[in-house]
Design an enzyme around this catalytic site. Structure first.
Site, PDB file in Angstrom:
ATOM      1  N   HIS A  72       0.844  -1.206   0.000  1.00  0.00           N
ATOM      2  CA  HIS A  72       0.000   0.000   0.000  1.00  0.00           C
ATOM      3  C   HIS A  72       0.873   1.248   0.000  1.00  0.00           C
ATOM      4  O   HIS A  72       1.767   1.368   0.824  1.00  0.00           O
ATOM      5  CB  HIS A  72      -0.916   0.013   1.225  1.00  0.00           C
ATOM      6  CG  HIS A  72      -2.132  -0.850   1.063  1.00  0.00           C
ATOM      7  ND1 HIS A  72      -3.376  -0.494   1.513  1.00  0.00           N
ATOM      8  CD2 HIS A  72      -2.289  -2.049   0.455  1.00  0.00           C
ATOM      9  CE1 HIS A  72      -4.249  -1.440   1.207  1.00  0.00           C
ATOM     10  NE2 HIS A  72      -3.609  -2.401   0.577  1.00  0.00           N
ATOM     11  N   TYR A 200      -9.624   5.350   7.712  1.00  0.00           N
ATOM     12  CA  TYR A 200      -9.891   5.558   9.135  1.00  0.00           C
ATOM     13  C   TYR A 200     -10.862   6.730   9.221  1.00  0.00           C
ATOM     14  O   TYR A 200     -10.530   7.833   8.761  1.00  0.00           O
ATOM     15  CB  TYR A 200      -8.616   5.945   9.890  1.00  0.00           C
ATOM     16  CG  TYR A 200      -7.535   4.884   9.949  1.00  0.00           C
ATOM     17  CD1 TYR A 200      -6.666   4.674   8.891  1.00  0.00           C
ATOM     18  CD2 TYR A 200      -7.356   4.118  11.105  1.00  0.00           C
ATOM     19  CE1 TYR A 200      -5.648   3.723   8.962  1.00  0.00           C
ATOM     20  CE2 TYR A 200      -6.345   3.162  11.190  1.00  0.00           C
ATOM     21  CZ  TYR A 200      -5.502   2.974  10.110  1.00  0.00           C
ATOM     22  OH  TYR A 200      -4.498   2.031  10.187  1.00  0.00           O
ATOM     23  N   PRO A 292      -5.013  -0.245  18.544  1.00  0.00           N
ATOM     24  CA  PRO A 292      -4.698  -0.682  17.170  1.00  0.00           C
ATOM     25  C   PRO A 292      -4.730   0.425  16.116  1.00  0.00           C
ATOM     26  O   PRO A 292      -4.395   0.186  14.962  1.00  0.00           O
ATOM     27  CB  PRO A 292      -5.774  -1.742  16.884  1.00  0.00           C
ATOM     28  CG  PRO A 292      -6.849  -1.502  17.872  1.00  0.00           C
ATOM     29  CD  PRO A 292      -6.242  -0.860  19.063  1.00  0.00           C
ATOM     30  N   LYS A 296       0.388  -0.767  15.012  1.00  0.00           N
ATOM     31  CA  LYS A 296       1.767  -0.882  15.471  1.00  0.00           C
ATOM     32  C   LYS A 296       2.089  -2.133  16.294  1.00  0.00           C
ATOM     33  O   LYS A 296       3.267  -2.456  16.482  1.00  0.00           O
ATOM     34  CB  LYS A 296       2.131   0.352  16.347  1.00  0.00           C
ATOM     35  CG  LYS A 296       2.195   1.645  15.582  1.00  0.00           C
ATOM     36  CD  LYS A 296       3.401   1.664  14.676  1.00  0.00           C
ATOM     37  CE  LYS A 296       3.351   2.740  13.636  1.00  0.00           C
ATOM     38  NZ  LYS A 296       3.638   2.305  12.284  1.00  0.00           N
ATOM     39  N   TYR A 384       3.673   6.008  10.247  1.00  0.00           N
ATOM     40  CA  TYR A 384       2.839   4.883   9.795  1.00  0.00           C
ATOM     41  C   TYR A 384       3.687   3.803   9.132  1.00  0.00           C
ATOM     42  O   TYR A 384       3.466   2.610   9.369  1.00  0.00           O
ATOM     43  CB  TYR A 384       1.752   5.391   8.835  1.00  0.00           C
ATOM     44  CG  TYR A 384       0.596   4.417   8.682  1.00  0.00           C
ATOM     45  CD1 TYR A 384      -0.391   4.320   9.658  1.00  0.00           C
ATOM     46  CD2 TYR A 384       0.499   3.593   7.574  1.00  0.00           C
ATOM     47  CE1 TYR A 384      -1.448   3.429   9.529  1.00  0.00           C
ATOM     48  CE2 TYR A 384      -0.555   2.693   7.432  1.00  0.00           C
ATOM     49  CZ  TYR A 384      -1.529   2.620   8.423  1.00  0.00           C
ATOM     50  OH  TYR A 384      -2.568   1.726   8.292  1.00  0.00           O
TER      51      TYR A 384
HETATM   52  P1  RFL Z   1       0.543 -12.652  21.119  1.00  0.00           P
HETATM   53  O1  RFL Z   1       0.157 -12.647  19.672  1.00  0.00           O
HETATM   54  O2  RFL Z   1      -0.494 -12.345  22.118  1.00  0.00           O
HETATM   55  O3  RFL Z   1       1.192 -14.065  21.415  1.00  0.00           O
HETATM   56  C1  RFL Z   1       1.493 -14.480  22.733  1.00  0.00           C
HETATM   57  C2  RFL Z   1       1.475 -15.990  22.774  1.00  0.00           C
HETATM   58  O4  RFL Z   1       1.805 -16.416  24.096  1.00  0.00           O
HETATM   59  C3  RFL Z   1       0.924 -17.456  24.472  1.00  0.00           C
HETATM   60  N1  RFL Z   1       0.806 -17.521  25.937  1.00  0.00           N
HETATM   61  C4  RFL Z   1       1.394 -18.480  26.668  1.00  0.00           C
HETATM   62  N2  RFL Z   1       2.195 -19.508  26.333  1.00  0.00           N
HETATM   63  C5  RFL Z   1       2.612 -20.318  27.327  1.00  0.00           C
HETATM   64  N3  RFL Z   1       2.233 -20.177  28.636  1.00  0.00           N
HETATM   65  C6  RFL Z   1       1.424 -19.170  29.000  1.00  0.00           C
HETATM   66  N4  RFL Z   1       1.022 -19.036  30.269  1.00  0.00           N
HETATM   67  C7  RFL Z   1       0.983 -18.257  28.007  1.00  0.00           C
HETATM   68  N5  RFL Z   1       0.182 -17.166  28.020  1.00  0.00           N
HETATM   69  C8  RFL Z   1       0.100 -16.723  26.758  1.00  0.00           C
HETATM   70  C9  RFL Z   1      -0.398 -17.076  23.795  1.00  0.00           C
HETATM   71  O5  RFL Z   1      -1.277 -18.199  23.665  1.00  0.00           O
HETATM   72  C10 RFL Z   1       0.103 -16.550  22.460  1.00  0.00           C
HETATM   73  O6  RFL Z   1       0.191 -17.567  21.478  1.00  0.00           O
HETATM   74  O7  RFL Z   1       1.754 -11.627  21.398  1.00  0.00           O
HETATM   75  P2  RFL Z   1       3.007 -11.216  20.479  1.00  0.00           P
HETATM   76  O8  RFL Z   1       3.648 -12.432  19.884  1.00  0.00           O
HETATM   77  O9  RFL Z   1       3.780 -10.256  21.290  1.00  0.00           O
HETATM   78  O10 RFL Z   1       2.360 -10.453  19.218  1.00  0.00           O
HETATM   79  C11 RFL Z   1       1.713  -9.225  19.394  1.00  0.00           C
HETATM   80  C12 RFL Z   1       0.577  -9.053  18.374  1.00  0.00           C
HETATM   81  O11 RFL Z   1      -0.237 -10.212  18.419  1.00  0.00           O
HETATM   82  C13 RFL Z   1      -0.264  -7.807  18.642  1.00  0.00           C
HETATM   83  O12 RFL Z   1       0.537  -6.730  19.046  1.00  0.00           O
HETATM   84  C14 RFL Z   1      -1.043  -7.364  17.383  1.00  0.00           C
HETATM   85  O13 RFL Z   1      -1.989  -8.339  17.027  1.00  0.00           O
HETATM   86  C15 RFL Z   1      -1.734  -6.024  17.622  1.00  0.00           C
HETATM   87  N6  RFL Z   1      -2.593  -5.617  16.501  1.00  0.00           N
HETATM   88  C16 RFL Z   1      -2.042  -5.037  15.369  1.00  0.00           C
HETATM   89  N7  RFL Z   1      -0.694  -4.918  15.252  1.00  0.00           N
HETATM   90  C17 RFL Z   1      -0.144  -4.409  14.102  1.00  0.00           C
HETATM   91  O14 RFL Z   1       1.107  -4.305  14.037  1.00  0.00           O
HETATM   92  N8  RFL Z   1      -0.918  -4.022  13.031  1.00  0.00           N
HETATM   93  C18 RFL Z   1      -2.276  -4.135  13.063  1.00  0.00           C
HETATM   94  O15 RFL Z   1      -2.913  -3.837  12.061  1.00  0.00           O
HETATM   95  C19 RFL Z   1      -2.895  -4.614  14.272  1.00  0.00           C
HETATM   96  N9  RFL Z   1      -4.221  -4.766  14.369  1.00  0.00           N
HETATM   97  C20 RFL Z   1      -3.984  -5.784  16.577  1.00  0.00           C
HETATM   98  C21 RFL Z   1      -4.783  -5.340  15.483  1.00  0.00           C
HETATM   99  C22 RFL Z   1      -4.590  -6.395  17.691  1.00  0.00           C
HETATM  100  C23 RFL Z   1      -5.951  -6.553  17.741  1.00  0.00           C
HETATM  101  N10 RFL Z   1      -6.500  -7.213  18.883  1.00  0.00           N
HETATM  102  C24 RFL Z   1      -7.512  -8.199  18.821  1.00  0.00           C
HETATM  103  C25 RFL Z   1      -5.853  -7.092  20.160  1.00  0.00           C
HETATM  104  C26 RFL Z   1      -6.152  -5.465  15.517  1.00  0.00           C
HETATM  105  C27 RFL Z   1      -6.742  -6.071  16.660  1.00  0.00           C
HETATM  106  C28 RFL Z   1      -8.261  -6.144  16.666  1.00  0.00           C
HETATM  107  C1  PHB Z   2      -6.527  -4.682  10.334  1.00  0.00           C
HETATM  108  O1  PHB Z   2      -6.614  -4.865   9.099  1.00  0.00           O
HETATM  109  O2  PHB Z   2      -6.846  -5.564  11.144  1.00  0.00           O
HETATM  110  C2  PHB Z   2      -6.051  -3.375  10.848  1.00  0.00           C
HETATM  111  C3  PHB Z   2      -5.558  -2.439   9.964  1.00  0.00           C
HETATM  112  C4  PHB Z   2      -5.107  -1.215  10.436  1.00  0.00           C
HETATM  113  C5  PHB Z   2      -5.169  -0.951  11.785  1.00  0.00           C
HETATM  114  C6  PHB Z   2      -5.654  -1.893  12.681  1.00  0.00           C
HETATM  115  C7  PHB Z   2      -6.102  -3.114  12.206  1.00  0.00           C
HETATM  116  O3  PHB Z   2      -4.763   0.263  12.235  1.00  0.00           O
END
Ligand code: RFL
Ligand code: PHB
Length: 389
Positions: A72, A200, A292, A296, A384
């Site tokens: 993008h 957004y 989110p 990041k 970004y």
């Molecule tokens: P995770 O992905 O939470 O993985 C942690 C892992 O640890 C396990 N765990 C355990 N394992 C052993 N023993 C235990 N007691 C444990 N407790 C937990 C879990 O089961 C899991 O598998 O953390 P990690 O690896 O640091 O990754 C971080 C990302 O997942 C998170 O920051 C992103 O998803 C945030 N996020 C976004 N980030 C972006 O860079 N770009 C995005 O567009 C973006 N969109 C989002 C998002 C997060 C969202 N939600 C649902 C929080 C959109 C959403 C809606």
């Molecule tokens: C997504 O596609 O899940 C998404 C994209 C941009 C954001 C957060 C989530 O800022």
């Protein structure tokens, strides 16, 4: 079992770190409490910065990302009347790539076996011991059987609710936190996106985001009060609300379809410092959370892992103790800047219940300024696409 680094958590942070360490010949094992299917069922991030793409490239795991990821060059801020396009390509010479966190995780999982990275799934009661000293160990259980992993370092990649951060004594750690009065309701559907770029939107009824996973799969979000329940949001109600908040132009191009996934995630800004204590290094969501809005979270997990893997490889290959000691400061410097950006964009694009006419006027003025100022657009664009590591 004895290893050099015991990694807790097989999310993107843990799997990236494990693969990077194995690529450099460092012994490690990953302990994950869930099953592979459960880990892959979590629908989260969608937008990748260059740091995340480049780590996958370095691992030689970027074939699918290159083939299926959508580069993008820009994204849009909608202020109710117009779309303000942020030309990230033109302003920074860089792009972001839309490629789901699920796909990154799958690519890293698939590579683990062939690259000699042992991932132990369904490890229960994972507990960290003696993180203060230089001979820590981790215990866990599978069924009735208890196991112990002796190691030199523990990498806490276990997300916000995992046990790693809690192993740092309260007297040593400092928590910084901002909880927001709303969550994001997300819907994933096999329909074409309403726009080829992300939108957004700040609408008087609240925030909306139009995103995607591919040319045929869309991801949309609206903000809802924290008290809201997903049962109150049948698919049609979500589509109706999106059509209003995204504005008539985008609404005309929305294709509706049944939700493949629908959930509400709370919004939070959180930093735990320091990110290293003794032999424990924290990476990703275990140490920090961003709302989110700036996309990041996953990318910060990747930059932490970039610093942590360099420090650990330096330790095992060149006996470089200083790099491990410097890990927390290095990682936090970038974390705080992403926290700042995510918080700023969240404040700009959401209607906070406590805000009055003055705060709203500030949003209008800020969006108007962004629309008319290349400098303002540049500031948004460089954040970004991701600040340098
Ligand atoms: P995770 O992905 O939470 O993985 C942690 C892992 O640890 C396990 N765990 C355990 N394992 C052993 N023993 C235990 N007691 C444990 N407790 C937990 C879990 O089961 C899991 O598998 O953390 P990690 O690896 O640091 O990754 C971080 C990302 O997942 C998170 O920051 C992103 O998803 C945030 N996020 C976004 N980030 C972006 O860079 N770009 C995005 O567009 C973006 N969109 C989002 C998002 C997060 C969202 N939600 C649902 C929080 C959109 C959403 C809606
Ligand atoms: C997504 O596609 O899940 C998404 C994209 C941009 C954001 C957060 C989530 O800022």
């Amino acid at each position: 079992m004895k290893t050099q680094v015991c990694i807790i958590g097989a999310g993107p942070a843990g799997l990236l770190l494990g693969n990077l360490l194995r690529a450099e010949g460092v012994d490690c094992v990953v302990l994950e409490q869930r099953s592979p299917d459960y880990v892959l069922s979590r629908i989260r991030a969608g937008v990748l910065e260059n740091i995340t793409v480049s780590l996958m490239e370095r691992l030689g795991l970027d074939a699918r990302l290159k083939a299926e990821g959508l580069p993008h060059d820009g994204f849009n801020l909608a202020d109710g009347e117009r779309l303000i396009r942020i030309d990230i390509g033109g302003l920074t010479g860089q792009q972001v790539v839309v490629y789901g966190q699920t796909e990154i995780t799958r690519d890293l999982m698939d590579a683990a076996d062939e690259r000699g990275l042992q991932v132990i799934y369904e490890a229960e009661d994972v507990a960290l011991h003696h993180v203060d000293g230089d001979a820590p160990y981790v215990t866990y259980r599978q069924g009735e059987e208890e196991f112990r992993v002796d190691c030199r370092f523990i990498a806490g990649c276990d997300g916000f609710h995992g046990p790693s951060r809690k192993a740092v004594p309260a007297s040593v750690g400092m928590e910084y936190e901002r909880v927001y009065p709303f969550g994001w309701l997300g819907i994933l559907a096999d329909v074409p996106p309403c726009n080829h770029e992300l939108i957004y939107a700040n609408h008087e009824r609240g925030f909306a985001l139009a995103s995607m996973r591919s040319a045929t799969r869309s991801r949309y979000y609206i903000d809802v009060p924290l008290t809201e329940r997903i049962e109150n949001w049948p698919d049609e109600r979500v589509w109706d609300e999106l059509a209003i908040r995204l504005g008539p132009e985008a609404a005309a191009d929305i294709t509706r379809g049944p939700a493949l996934e629908k959930s509400i995630a709370p919004l939070r800004s959180y930093v735990f410092a320091p990110m290293r204590h003794g032999s424990l290094l924290l990476c990703g969501d275990s140490a920090h959370i961003v709302p989110p809005t700036g996309a990041k979270g996953l990318n910060l997990a990747a930059s932490d892992v970039h610093y942590a893997s360099a420090a650990l490889v330096g330790y095992f290959k060149a006996n470089d103790v200083d790099a491990v000691a410097a890990y927390s400061d290095k990682a936090l410097a970038r974390v705080w800047k992403s926290e700042r950006f995510s918080w700023t964009l969240t404040k700009l694009m959401h209607r906070f219940p406590e805000d009055g006419p003055f705060e709203r006027a500030m949003q209008v003025a800020e969006l108007d300024y962004i629309a008319s100022s290349k400098a303002a657009q540049m500031t948004i664009a460089e954040n970004y696409v991701g600040l340098p590591v």
